[in-house]
Design a protein around this motif. Structure first.
Motif, PDB file in Angstrom:
ATOM      1  N   GLY A  17       0.803  -1.209   0.000  1.00 55.66           N
ATOM      2  CA  GLY A  17       0.000   0.000   0.000  1.00 55.66           C
ATOM      3  C   GLY A  17       0.840   1.264   0.000  1.00 55.66           C
ATOM      4  O   GLY A  17       0.547   2.221  -0.742  1.00 55.66           O
ATOM      5  N   GLY A  48      -9.698 -11.494  -1.597  1.00 51.15           N
ATOM      6  CA  GLY A  48      -9.964 -10.303  -0.811  1.00 51.15           C
ATOM      7  C   GLY A  48      -8.736  -9.434  -0.629  1.00 51.15           C
ATOM      8  O   GLY A  48      -8.807  -8.200  -0.753  1.00 51.15           O
ATOM      9  N   GLU A  49      -7.604 -10.083  -0.341  1.00 49.85           N
ATOM     10  CA  GLU A  49      -6.358  -9.319  -0.180  1.00 49.85           C
ATOM     11  C   GLU A  49      -5.974  -8.628  -1.481  1.00 49.85           C
ATOM     12  O   GLU A  49      -5.623  -7.440  -1.488  1.00 49.85           O
ATOM     13  CB  GLU A  49      -5.226 -10.242   0.271  1.00 49.85           C
ATOM     14  CG  GLU A  49      -3.897  -9.503   0.424  1.00 49.85           C
ATOM     15  CD  GLU A  49      -2.702 -10.441   0.584  1.00 49.85           C
ATOM     16  OE1 GLU A  49      -1.568 -10.009   0.278  1.00 49.85           O
ATOM     17  OE2 GLU A  49      -2.907 -11.601   1.008  1.00 49.85           O
ATOM     18  N   GLY A  52      -8.034  -5.756  -2.333  1.00 46.27           N
ATOM     19  CA  GLY A  52      -7.686  -4.650  -1.452  1.00 46.27           C
ATOM     20  C   GLY A  52      -6.607  -3.758  -2.024  1.00 46.27           C
ATOM     21  O   GLY A  52      -6.653  -2.526  -1.874  1.00 46.27           O
ATOM     22  N   TYR A  53      -5.622  -4.349  -2.711  1.00 44.40           N
ATOM     23  CA  TYR A  53      -4.568  -3.547  -3.340  1.00 44.40           C
ATOM     24  C   TYR A  53      -5.138  -2.717  -4.492  1.00 44.40           C
ATOM     25  O   TYR A  53      -4.748  -1.560  -4.691  1.00 44.40           O
ATOM     26  CB  TYR A  53      -3.439  -4.446  -3.845  1.00 44.40           C
ATOM     27  CG  TYR A  53      -2.766  -5.251  -2.751  1.00 44.40           C
ATOM     28  CD1 TYR A  53      -2.378  -4.656  -1.564  1.00 44.40           C
ATOM     29  CD2 TYR A  53      -2.542  -6.613  -2.911  1.00 44.40           C
ATOM     30  CE1 TYR A  53      -1.764  -5.398  -0.552  1.00 44.40           C
ATOM     31  CE2 TYR A  53      -1.939  -7.363  -1.906  1.00 44.40           C
ATOM     32  CZ  TYR A  53      -1.552  -6.750  -0.731  1.00 44.40           C
ATOM     33  OH  TYR A  53      -0.956  -7.486   0.262  1.00 44.40           O
ATOM     34  N   GLU A  55      -8.137  -1.598  -4.627  1.00 41.86           N
ATOM     35  CA  GLU A  55      -8.919  -0.517  -4.026  1.00 41.86           C
ATOM     36  C   GLU A  55      -8.020   0.629  -3.570  1.00 41.86           C
ATOM     37  O   GLU A  55      -8.381   1.805  -3.696  1.00 41.86           O
ATOM     38  CB  GLU A  55      -9.738  -1.070  -2.864  1.00 41.86           C
ATOM     39  CG  GLU A  55     -10.873  -1.978  -3.328  1.00 41.86           C
ATOM     40  CD  GLU A  55     -11.607  -2.648  -2.174  1.00 41.86           C
ATOM     41  OE1 GLU A  55     -11.062  -2.642  -1.041  1.00 41.86           O
ATOM     42  OE2 GLU A  55     -12.707  -3.185  -2.402  1.00 41.86           O
ATOM     43  N   ILE A  56      -6.838   0.290  -3.054  1.00 39.09           N
ATOM     44  CA  ILE A  56      -5.883   1.340  -2.675  1.00 39.09           C
ATOM     45  C   ILE A  56      -5.460   2.131  -3.905  1.00 39.09           C
ATOM     46  O   ILE A  56      -5.429   3.364  -3.891  1.00 39.09           O
ATOM     47  CB  ILE A  56      -4.645   0.725  -1.986  1.00 39.09           C
ATOM     48  CG1 ILE A  56      -5.031   0.096  -0.648  1.00 39.09           C
ATOM     49  CG2 ILE A  56      -3.566   1.799  -1.775  1.00 39.09           C
ATOM     50  CD1 ILE A  56      -3.913  -0.694   0.001  1.00 39.09           C
TER      51      ILE A  56
END
Length: 282
Positions: A17, A48-49, A52-53, A55-56
């Motif tokens: 991130g 999911g992980e 998440g990247y 989404e960042i």
């Protein structure tokens, strides 16, 4: 052309991130992430992980331009050991799945090796055998790439295999898939040739481009230097890329960062961004 940077250019202890956020802050339009064997952004990562990247990146307003991995040095697609080959295939499939989740349109794949001088005790494979195995496995993987709508970019590396742009072109044409092309690393070429010639010959087959620089007089892996500090003829490379109509990401791969910047290694990101602006005439 769009300006990107590889996550391998960042300090090794920086989170995924934070790398994404720093890339955006430094003025990059895209970041190339990398699939590790374990830990964050790895073979162990679930959907999911990985999402998440993305989404960042979306929040920061930067693209995940491609997905690399260094695992092919340990697990070669052309190994004489069938278990190793199957492991390499599973890595490529995981890359394709992760790239789809990340919104990246290309994965970097090392198509095998005949031998690798910088890996002690590396397996040596007969060239013709390596070629046959590579063709078969990349054809197999191309079906998965087409399903995921993600390109396989075959990188030219120091693997004693696909040593010329003519051979790389013939190899790609033999695969005969719109989802398989070249991931051209201009710095890796300088040791044995001229990157602008590779661009001209590969043309529309180029899916992605790595920017590195290499100083021939230094030799070996120590020859990799900051952009514009080596022997890559960047004006000629840019002219050739424009002539073949390449308009995707050019991604700086500054590895390893520590020898260049012992202190404040994050400054490498800012300096590389400015240098790329000069190369791209922005």
């Amino acid at each position: 052309m769009k300006k990107g940077i590889s996550i391998w250019s960042f300090p090794a202890d920086m989170s995924v991130g934070d790398c994404i956020r720093l890339a955006k802050k430094a003025g990059f339009e895209g970041i190339e992430l990398a699939l590790n064997e374990s830990g964050p952004m790895s073979l162990e990562s679930d959907a999911g992980e990985i999402i998440g990247y993305r989404e960042i990146a979306d929040k920061e307003g930067i693209a995940v331009s491609s997905l690399a991995t260094g695992l092919y040095w340990s697990y070669s697609l052309t190994s004489g050991n069938e278990k190793i080959r199957q492991k390499a295939v599973s890595i490529a499939k995981k890359q394709l799945e992760a790239a789809e989740l990340l919104g990246a349109d290309t994965i970097l794949v090392v198509p095998g090796a005949v031998g690798v001088d910088f890996i002690p005790g590396c397996e040596i494979v007969d060239y013709d055998t390596a070629y046959e195995r590579a063709v078969n496995v990349i054809k197999e993987l191309s079906a998965h790439a087409e399903q995921k709508k993600v390109n396989i970019g075959l990188e030219n590396v120091w693997n004693k295999f696909l040593l010329s742009p003519l051979e790389m072109r013939s190899f790609i044409d033999e695969i005969n898939s719109g989802y398989v092309g070249a991931y051209l690393d201009v710095g890796n070429v300088v040791y044995t040739g001229y990157p602008e010639q590779w661009v001209k010959i590969l043309g529309k087959r180029i899916k992605k481009v790595h920017f590195k620089d290499y100083r021939k007089e230094a030799g070996g892996v120590s020859g990799f230097v900051d952009l514009l500090s080596g022997d890559v003829n960047y004006p000629a490379v840019i002219e050739a890329l424009k002539k073949v109509g390449y308009d995707s990401f050019v991604t700086a791969e500054m590895i390893p960062p520590a020898p260049f910047y012992k202190y404040y290694p994050e400054q490498l990101i800012y300096n590389t961004s400015g240098t790329m602006d000069r190369i791209l005439e922005r």
